[in-house]
Each structure stands twice: as structure tokens, then as C-alpha cells.
Design an enzyme around this catalytic site. Structure first.
Site, PDB file in Angstrom:
ATOM      1  N   CYS A  34       0.800  -1.235   0.000  1.00  0.00           N
ATOM      2  CA  CYS A  34       0.000   0.000   0.000  1.00  0.00           C
ATOM      3  C   CYS A  34       0.832   1.284   0.000  1.00  0.00           C
ATOM      4  CB  CYS A  34      -0.900   0.059   1.223  1.00  0.00           C
ATOM      5  SG  CYS A  34      -1.941  -1.358   1.444  1.00  0.00           S
TER       6      CYS A  34
ATOM      7  N   ARG B 183       5.921  -0.377  -5.249  1.00  0.00           N
ATOM      8  CA  ARG B 183       5.724  -1.066  -3.977  1.00  0.00           C
ATOM      9  C   ARG B 183       4.812  -2.281  -4.112  1.00  0.00           C
ATOM     10  NH1 ARG B 183       6.871   2.622   0.331  1.00  0.00           N
ATOM     11  NH2 ARG B 183       5.339   1.678   1.714  1.00  0.00           N
TER      12      ARG B 183
ATOM     13  N   TRP C  25      -2.863  -2.959  -1.477  1.00  0.00           N
ATOM     14  CA  TRP C  25      -2.399  -4.345  -1.608  1.00  0.00           C
ATOM     15  C   TRP C  25      -3.276  -5.137  -0.648  1.00  0.00           C
ATOM     16  CZ3 TRP C  25       0.097  -8.145   1.413  1.00  0.00           C
ATOM     17  CH2 TRP C  25       0.750  -9.148   0.695  1.00  0.00           C
TER      18      TRP C  25
ATOM     19  N   ASN D   5      -2.648   2.246   5.427  1.00  0.00           N
ATOM     20  CA  ASN D   5      -1.695   1.178   5.139  1.00  0.00           C
ATOM     21  C   ASN D   5      -1.457   0.454   6.457  1.00  0.00           C
ATOM     22  OD1 ASN D   5       0.442  -0.383   4.339  1.00  0.00           O
ATOM     23  ND2 ASN D   5       1.884   1.308   4.060  1.00  0.00           N
ATOM     24  N   GLY D   6      -1.583  -0.873   6.483  1.00  0.00           N
ATOM     25  CA  GLY D   6      -1.374  -1.620   7.727  1.00  0.00           C
ATOM     26  C   GLY D   6      -2.558  -2.524   8.010  1.00  0.00           C
TER      27      GLY D   6
ATOM     28  N   GLU E 294      18.948 -17.693  -3.702  1.00  0.00           N
ATOM     29  CA  GLU E 294      18.576 -16.396  -4.273  1.00  0.00           C
ATOM     30  C   GLU E 294      18.181 -16.533  -5.752  1.00  0.00           C
ATOM     31  OE1 GLU E 294      17.713 -13.686  -3.217  1.00  0.00           O
ATOM     32  OE2 GLU E 294      18.097 -12.191  -4.759  1.00  0.00           O
TER      33      GLU E 294
ATOM     34  N   LYS F  62      14.499 -15.557  -7.252  1.00  0.00           N
ATOM     35  CA  LYS F  62      14.307 -14.618  -8.365  1.00  0.00           C
ATOM     36  C   LYS F  62      13.434 -15.241  -9.447  1.00  0.00           C
ATOM     37  CE  LYS F  62      15.212 -11.663  -6.954  1.00  0.00           C
ATOM     38  NZ  LYS F  62      15.809 -11.439  -5.650  1.00  0.00           N
TER      39      LYS F  62
ATOM     40  N   GLU G 234       9.671 -15.541  -8.238  1.00  0.00           N
ATOM     41  CA  GLU G 234       8.863 -14.350  -8.019  1.00  0.00           C
ATOM     42  C   GLU G 234       8.518 -13.600  -9.289  1.00  0.00           C
ATOM     43  OE1 GLU G 234      10.701 -11.777  -5.145  1.00  0.00           O
ATOM     44  OE2 GLU G 234      12.640 -11.891  -6.095  1.00  0.00           O
TER      45      GLU G 234
ATOM     46  N   HIS H 143      19.645 -36.562  -0.947  1.00  0.00           N
ATOM     47  CA  HIS H 143      18.798 -36.958   0.172  1.00  0.00           C
ATOM     48  C   HIS H 143      17.314 -36.702  -0.105  1.00  0.00           C
ATOM     49  CE1 HIS H 143      22.287 -37.805   2.615  1.00  0.00           C
ATOM     50  NE2 HIS H 143      22.791 -36.631   2.269  1.00  0.00           N
TER      51      HIS H 143
ATOM     52  N   LYS I 240       6.845  -4.399  -2.815  1.00  0.00           N
ATOM     53  CA  LYS I 240       8.254  -4.050  -2.660  1.00  0.00           C
ATOM     54  C   LYS I 240       8.622  -3.917  -1.193  1.00  0.00           C
ATOM     55  CE  LYS I 240      12.342  -3.004  -3.905  1.00  0.00           C
ATOM     56  NZ  LYS I 240      13.147  -4.207  -4.206  1.00  0.00           N
TER      57      LYS I 240
HETATM   58  C1  F6R Z   1      12.908 -10.590  -3.206  1.00  0.00           C
HETATM   59  C2  F6R Z   1      12.529  -9.495  -2.347  1.00  0.00           C
HETATM   60  C3  F6R Z   1      12.042  -9.804  -0.970  1.00  0.00           C
HETATM   61  C4  F6R Z   1      12.726  -8.865   0.033  1.00  0.00           C
HETATM   62  C5  F6R Z   1      12.128  -9.061   1.433  1.00  0.00           C
HETATM   63  C6  F6R Z   1      12.830  -8.223   2.468  1.00  0.00           C
HETATM   64  O1  F6R Z   1      13.320 -10.152  -4.450  1.00  0.00           O
HETATM   65  O2  F6R Z   1      12.605  -8.370  -2.714  1.00  0.00           O
HETATM   66  O3  F6R Z   1      12.246 -11.134  -0.644  1.00  0.00           O
HETATM   67  O4  F6R Z   1      14.092  -9.138   0.039  1.00  0.00           O
HETATM   68  O5  F6R Z   1      10.767  -8.730   1.400  1.00  0.00           O
HETATM   69  O6  F6R Z   1      12.742  -6.872   2.166  1.00  0.00           O
HETATM   70  P1  F6R Z   1      13.680  -5.793   2.824  1.00  0.00           P
HETATM   71  O7  F6R Z   1      15.069  -6.078   2.399  1.00  0.00           O
HETATM   72  O8  F6R Z   1      13.165  -4.493   2.293  1.00  0.00           O
HETATM   73  O9  F6R Z   1      13.521  -5.920   4.302  1.00  0.00           O
END
Ligand code: F6R
Length: 618
Positions: free
Chosen positions: A2, A27, A75, A101-102, A491, A495, A498, A514, A613
């Protein structure tokens, strides 16, 4: 997650609201809306599902030249994404409008109580409860909006950033926050104010910003001094800060997507991250982190470190653990912040908690550091967003300084965080005398060479794009790495998941036998991260295990590795570097791979479905 925008001043508010929402699109959201009030006290509300552009289309019919307004990207948490559930929500009388937001955890109880007093609800949201509650309080106490908000928030349990307007006072916004970010831009000169979830919608209008603290309410009125009150203790002093935001980071700079730009930005931003910190001195190199200098005693004598973070930042933490244990010889744990906050945690005397976060607003990480602080731990923040909640709650820390990250899939933040962790471990290792001076010097020298080496990896972009075609048809993928590169496997898989919506797992390569080995067949692409390090020969054996089960393998290898080339034709090369820094190179082709897979599948790379985000709810 949001986004909130608001304005009171002399300018037409609609373009400010729409432009601001567009800056917050990164975001993540599923619907948008705005409320505008004219000088005569007429309020108009517009809402749309989907993109801000849909909202913009709806507002084309708007002939309201109001100069007060609030806007929101939602969101969904309570209730499906729909026009009815989109914000702003309007009170029963039609006088008040709110964006939020929240999550209000006791909304069901408050809702029942208000229903008994004759209030009806149109949406399924928790937000509508707040605006009805404010209206109820204003009616029974005959008080103004600010007093109504202050009283209502004392009854709300949960997290909020809100902005509320009353059409009967077309110059005033009352805004508040608890565990959700909110900033106020103080217009330069003519008594105007901007509000937003972060500085990006504000920065083009003013450089002066006030970040609200938890449980603070701002009374924002055109042409008047800003007033801030704590909901329990009354009037508080606030600090007007300068916005630290490079506006060039907010556009795509000629790239089709923010994610690709941010991947290609890595050489430059890692130089920014190291600037003034890794320096050539006395024929060698030195690393200076002011937080390490200032808190030397506590850090040198730390009994152990616990790293708390989420997602990509958690993966950086896994590399951080290895760096700290290698260079500082201090036991280090890595915890998911979302688990840590509710665990029956034991904090040792002298333990230091390191919180890693790009946004600095992740609700779980924020709650984890509160839990650690309550038990007496010192908190060291490794945060990118300057002035963010985690940066402010940490006792000390180091900013990552890679500029704002807009693409929802984190890329440059990961390499920035790992770079900071490497600098931190080297600086502390030197203070403790636990790092070999020759290795210290060599790793620092290599750090300075990394930006150029990342450039070399980026030159293989076309090859990676071609390789990505194979993956568009895959339903599952396996990423395997060992040691320093096991977190890179995690990682890489994250990527792909997502932004490409392909199921992917990251695994320690030797752990495959395993269980996951049962999945291997000709339809399962397996990506090995196999640089030339001490586990190189072991990982070649793991590759053979996949090949003999007809798995299709791809490999990230060190330049001039002819052995792996003989068993795997799909390889991407990374330059040689010390093993502890190899994740900074090996992750880059995996970022590009997932990007190209998503593009080939014609997916929305920068705003993948369901993702936000900055995850400001738990
Ligand atoms: C993956 C991604 C999320 C953030 C996670 C933590 O690409 O962006 O997994 O890494 O939500 O976010 P921050 O670093 O902002 O605390």
C-alpha cells in the site's frame, strides 16, 4: 505494499496525487483510489482496480479543481481487490475520507460495536472501521478531526499509516503512523505540505521531510505550522530533515524495466557503496566503517551475532554469517525475522543483532529488532533506505548506499548488502586480530576490482537471454550450490519464482541426493553454481549425478574452466575472485536469467503478481 499520497496547498491536487501514486507503483498493489476536496467543501472519490493508469482514466471526467486530497494504492489484506474495497473509504455521513496502510487487528470488535450504534459498512476492509470510529467520536464529543483521530487511534490495535480529510475543512489533513511508514514533505515557501509512504513522490517538490514516529499524529494545514502529537503524551518536537534521494534512480534510464536497469547499475552502485570506506593506504588497502569505529568495544567483544532479515536480505545474511565466522571467528546465527519475532529467543549477554533490510520498513524485521532490544541486544542495521524505520530503530549501523531500488525483485540491494557485510567482517576482523593481514589486503583489493568484474559478467547478457528460452517451458527448476554459493542458489531460485512464476528450489548441492534427486528427469533444468573454489571437485560429482539421470544442466563457472565445459555446454563464466566474494559475481547471471525468462513469458517484471516491494504488514 500500500502507498499513500496526500497534499494540501495552492496547487491543483489531482496531478500531484496521480503522479505520486505512479512513483509508489513499485511497492506493489492491486487497486488505487483518491479523494479530492474543493474550496467549497465538495468531495469526490475515484477508485479503480488494477493499475494507477486505470484510476487516471477514471479521473479524466473530474472537473474538481480542489487543492486538498489523499490517494492510495492498495495491496489486499482484508477483502478481495475490488473497487468497493479500494481506498479511500468514506464515513457514513460522507464528510470524512481515509486512506490506510497496515492492519487493524481488533477491527472485528470495533466493527461490531459501531454496528450496534447504527453504523453500516460497505467494504470488507479493516480500514472502513477507522473512519467510522473517527466520525463516531467526533459526533459524540463534538470535536474536530485531529481530536477524533487522536482518540480513535488509542482504541486501534495493530499497524497503521493513515491520512484523513474532512470535506468541511478543505485545507487540513490529519495523518498518523504506527509500524507503517509515513513521511511529510514541508513545502518550501508557500505553506504547502505533501505526505507519502516514502520520499519518492515528495522529492520533486521539496527537499524538506519529516518522518513520523510510531503513535504520532500530524496535523497538517495549508499555511500553518506543522503540529505533531503523540497519541498518549501530547505535543512532540519533530526534526525536519533533508531528503537524501537521487532522482535519477527513479527513472528507467533507457532500460525497458527497472529490474534490468538495477542489474546493470550494480558496478556503479557498488562503487558508491564502497566509496570512502575501502581506501588505498600505505601501499595496501583499508576498510573504515564509522559504526565499527564508534562501537569498537562492543563489537570486538560480541559474544555472538544473530542476523535477522527476510527474503533476499535473508540470503545476504547467510553469506554474512560465513563472512563473520571466517574473518571474525564469532559464532553467527541467521534467523527469519518472521520466526524470530515469535520465538522464545535467548539473547546472550554481549550478543549483537544485525538487521538487514533494503526498504528498512519490513514489518517482520522491525518487530524482530524490537524483540531483540527488549531482551537487551544491541541492534546493528544494514539498511538501504535512509531515514527508514529500521535505520532509526537500530542502535547503530551502516547504510548500503546503492540508491533506491524500484524493481520488486531485489537485485542491487543483494550485492550491496553482501558488500557491506564483507566490509563489516573485514573491519571487525582486523580490530579483533582474527583476520590474516595478507588475506585482509587481498580481499579488499579484490573488492575494488569487483565493479569491473561484474561488467564482464553483464557482457554475457545476450547469451543469458538465449539460454533463458529453454526455461520458459519449465515447470520446475533446481538451483544447486555449495559453501559460499549455497545462498546464491537460494537467491537464484527466489528470483525465478517471483517474476517468472516457475517453481524453483535452491538446495545445497550435496543435499540433493537426500531427496530432490527423485525429481530429476529430462524436463528439469538444474542450474549449478560451480566456481573454482575448495568444493569445486565435489560439485562436479554432484553434476555427474544429475547427468546420469538425464537432467539438463546449466552452470555458472570460473573463466577458463575447461573441465566443466566438457560435461556441460550451457555455461556462463564469471571472473576469478576470492571464494568469499564469488557470490557477488555468481548471482548476476542468475538475476539476468530470471529477468529474461519473465520477459520471454511476457510477464510484468517490475510488478509481479501478489508481490509488494516493501512488506509493511506481517
Ligand atoms: C525478493 C525481495 C524480498 C525482500 C524481502 C525483504 O526479491 O525483494 O524477498 O528481500 O521482502 O525486504 P527488505 O530487504 O526491504 O527488508
Amino acid at each position: 505494499m500500500c502507498g499513500i499520497v496526500g497534499y494540501t496547498g495552492n496547487r491543483p491536487v489531482l496531478p500531484i496525487l496521480i503522479g505520486g501514486l505512479k512513483k509508489l507503483e513499485y511497492r506493489g498493489y492491486d487497486s488505487a483510489g483518491c479523494a479530492i476536496v474543493t474550496g467549497e467543501g465538495r468531495m469526490e472519490v475515484y477508485k479503480a482496480t488494477g493499475k494507477v493508469a486505470n484510476l487516471e482514466d477514471k479521473t479524466r471526467e473530474c472537473n474538481n479543481h480542489g487543492t486538498l486530497g489523499i490517494a492510495h494504492t492498495r495491496w489486499a489484506t482484508h477483502g478481495v481487490p475490488s473497487v468497493t474495497n479500494a481506498h479511500p473509504h468514506v464515513s457514513q455521513s460522507g464528510n470524512l475520507a481515509i486512506v490506510h496502510n497496515g492492519i487493524i487487528e481488533n477491527y472485528a470488535t470495533l466493527c461490531e460495536q459501531l454496528k450496534k450504534r447504527g453504523y453500516t459498512f460497505k467494504s470488507q476492509t479493516d480500514t472502513e472501521v477507522i473512519v467510522q470510529l473517527i466520525e463516531y467520536i467526533m459526533t459524540i464529543r463534538d470535536c474536530d478531526l485531529a481530536a477524533g483521530v487522536l482518540s480513535a487511534l488509542k482504541l486501534c490495535i495493530g499497524a497503521y499509516a493513515i491520512a484523513v480529510i474532512d470535506r468541511r475543512n478543505p485545507t487540513r489533513i490529519v495523518a498518523a503512523r504506527k509500524s507503517s511508514p509515513l513521511a511529510i514533505g514541508v513545502g518550501e515557501g508557500n505553506g504547502e505540505f505533501f505526505i507519502a509512504s516514502d520520499a519518492s513522490p515528495i522529492a520533486e517538490y521539496t527537499k524538506k521531510i519529516v518522518y513520523l514516529n510510531d503513535e504520532e499524529v500530524a496535523i497538517i494545514e495549508k499555511g500553518k505550522e506543522l503540529q505533531v502529537e503523540n497519541i498518549r503524551t501530547g505535543s512532540v518536537d519533530f526534526e525536519i530533515k533533508d531528503i537524501d534521494l537521487d532522482l535519477t534512480m527513479l527513472d528507467k534510464g533507457g532500460f525497458p524495466h527497472f529490474m534490468l536497469k538495477e542489474i546493470f547499475d550494480q558496478p556503479a552502485v557498488l562503487k558508491d557503496c564502497m566509496r570512502g570506506r575501502v581506501i588505498a593506504a600505505d601501499g595496501g588497502y583499508r576498510v573504515i566503517l564509522s559504526a565499527v569505529e564508534q562501537h569498537k568495544q562492543k563489537l570486538v567483544n560480541a559474544s555472538r551475532f544473530t542476523i535477522v532479515s527476510c527474503g533476499t536480505s535473508w540470503h545476504a545474511g547467510l553469506i554474512g554469517k560465513q563472512l563473520i565466522e571466517h574473518f571474525c571467528r564469532i559464532h553467527t546465527e541467521v534467523a527469519y525475522a518472521s520466526e524470530y519475532r515469535y520465538n522464545d529467543i535467548v539473547v546472550d549477554p554481549g550478543e549483537i543483532v544485525i538487521a538487514i533490510s533494503q526498504s528498512g520498513e519490513t514489518a517482520d524485521t522491525l518487530a524482530a529488532i524490537e524483540a531483540a532490544r527488549e531482551r537487551g541486544a544491541m541492534v546493528f542495521g544494514i539498511v538501504n533506505s535512509v531515514g527508514s524505520s529500521i535505520a532509526r530503530r537500530a542502535d547503530t549501523g551502516t547504510y548500503v548506499h546503492i540508491g533506491q531500488e524500484i524493481g520488486v525483485a531485489s537485485t542491487k540491494a543483494f550485492t550491496g548488502q553482501v558488500t557491506v557485510l564483507a566490509m563489516f567482517a573485514l573491519a571487525l576482523g582486523m580490530e579483533r586480530g582474527s583476520v590474516d593481514p595478507a588475506e585482509y589486503n587481498e580481499v579488499l583489493r579484490e573488492l575494488t576490482l569487483l565493479p569491473d568484474k561484474i561488467e564482464r559478467v553483464l557482457q554475457q547478457n545476450d547469451k543469458i537471454r538465449d539460454m533463458a528460452r529453454t526455461f520458459t517451458y519449465a515447470r520446475n527448476c533446481l538451483y544447486l550450490g555449495r559453501g559460499w554459493n549455497y545462498p546464491v542458489a537460494l537467491e537464484g531460485a527466489l528470483k525465478l519464482k517471483e517474476i517468472s512464476y516457475i517453481h524453483a528450489e535452491g538446495y545445497p548441492a550435496a543435499e540433493m541426493k537426500h531427496g530432490p534427486i527423485a525429481l530429476i528427469d529430462q524436463d528439469m533444468p538444474v542450474i549449478f553454481i560451480a566456481p573454482h573454489d575448495r568444493l569445486y571437485h565435489k560439485i562436479i560429482s554432484n553434476m555427474q549425478e544429475v547427468i546420469s539421470r538425464k537432467g539438463r544442466i546449466f552452470a555458472i563457472i570460473t573463466e577458463n574452466d575447461h573441465t566443466i565445459r566438457k560435461i556441460c555446454s550451457d555455461v556462463i563464466e564469471i571472473p576469478e575472485t576470492p571464494a568469499c566474494l564469488s557470490p557477488l559475481l555468481s548471482v548476476v547471471p542468475l538475476q539476468l536469467l530470471s529477468y529474461h525468462v519473465a520477459v520471454a513469458k511476457q510477464l510484468d517484471v517490475d510488478q509481479p503478481r501478489n508481490l509488494a516491494k516493501s512488506v509493511t504488514v506481517e
